[in-house]
Design an enzyme around this catalytic site. Structure first.
Site, PDB file in Angstrom:
ATOM      1  N   CYS A 129       0.969  -1.281  -0.050  1.00 38.44           N
ATOM      2  CA  CYS A 129       0.095   0.045  -0.042  1.00 38.44           C
ATOM      3  C   CYS A 129       0.954   1.110  -0.045  1.00 38.44           C
ATOM      4  CB  CYS A 129      -0.995  -0.225   1.210  1.00 38.44           C
ATOM      5  SG  CYS A 129      -2.342   1.139   1.217  1.00 38.44           S
ATOM      6  N   ILE A 130       0.846   2.126   1.013  1.00 38.76           N
ATOM      7  CA  ILE A 130       1.513   3.621   1.127  1.00 38.76           C
ATOM      8  C   ILE A 130       2.876   3.119   1.930  1.00 38.76           C
ATOM      9  CG2 ILE A 130       0.397   4.187   3.231  1.00 38.76           C
ATOM     10  CD1 ILE A 130       1.520   6.289   0.170  1.00 38.76           C
TER      11      ILE A 130
END
Length: 217
Positions: A136-137
């Site tokens: 994800c991030i």
């Protein structure tokens, strides 16, 4: 049996670890025949978000380690106790906590600061040439850890990718059910909920990431 260190960033997508990603990561690790130990920094969250309204809860404080313990069913240790020699692999699920509590990328972009305790552990795995995976991030941290034009992904968001590149990595566009592998760095990244529209899509992303990183030597 491979031993995996998992670093969490709280509990809840908007201010901590993304719960689906975290649980799917732990499940995938066990399904691959490996075991895990969860860690988190013993610091306060950047802020607390009411996940029903999406608004910041003014005046409320929560601790990243305490909140992460909810996911780990209490079996969690401060990140300062993560000894790289005891583990084969490092994995960081995403969620805004990775970009708010482990670093400030969500607020400051390429000018972000990093939690030094987390950064020390992540760098130790990189320097030991042990495989690592970021979802994800969380690859925002990987960009700082590896730099050197290391290939990684957060999916296809142009602005976020620009921030990743500014931190010294090389962003590669990637669909939700695939991973980007930098074999020289022994790094695996995947978009997960940066692109996923359902838990099924997130599962495909996380499962492939875990399978790929655990297959690395």
């Amino acid at each position: 049996m491979k031993q995996v260190a998992v670093i969490l960033s709280g509990s809840g997508v908007f201010d901590g670890a993304e719960l689906h990603e975290a649980v799917l990561t732990l499940l995938a690790i066990e399904q691959e025949g490996a075991s895990y130990q969860c860690f988190a920094p013993n610091v306060n969250q950047l802020h607390v978000v009411n996940h029903l309204t999406g608004e910041v809860s003014e005046g409320e404080n929560r601790n990243v380690l305490v909140e992460s313990a909810r996911i780990a069913r209490g079996d969690i240790k401060p990140v300062t106790e993560c000894d790289v020699t005891a583990f084969d692999t490092l994995i960081l699920p995403g969620g805004f906590g990775a970009a708010k509590n482990l670093c400030t990328f969500a607020v400051d972009g390429e000018n972000c600061t990093f939690n030094e305790e987390v950064l020390t552990v992540c760098k130790a795995f990189a320097q030991a040439k042990k495989p690592a995976a970021y979802a994800c991030i969380a690859p925002a941290l990987a960009a700082k850890v590896y730099g050197n034009k290391t290939k990684l992904t957060i999916g296809n968001d142009e602005a976020t990718a620009g921030g990743i590149n500014a931190l010294g990595a090389t962003h590669v566009e990637c669909p939700v059910d695939e991973v980007v592998v930098d074999n020289d760095a022994k790094l695996v990244t995947t978009p997960a909920y940066m692109l996923a529209q359902s838990i099924r899509e997130a599962n495909a992303s996380i499962t492939k990431m875990v399978k790929t990183v655990l297959a690395m030597k």
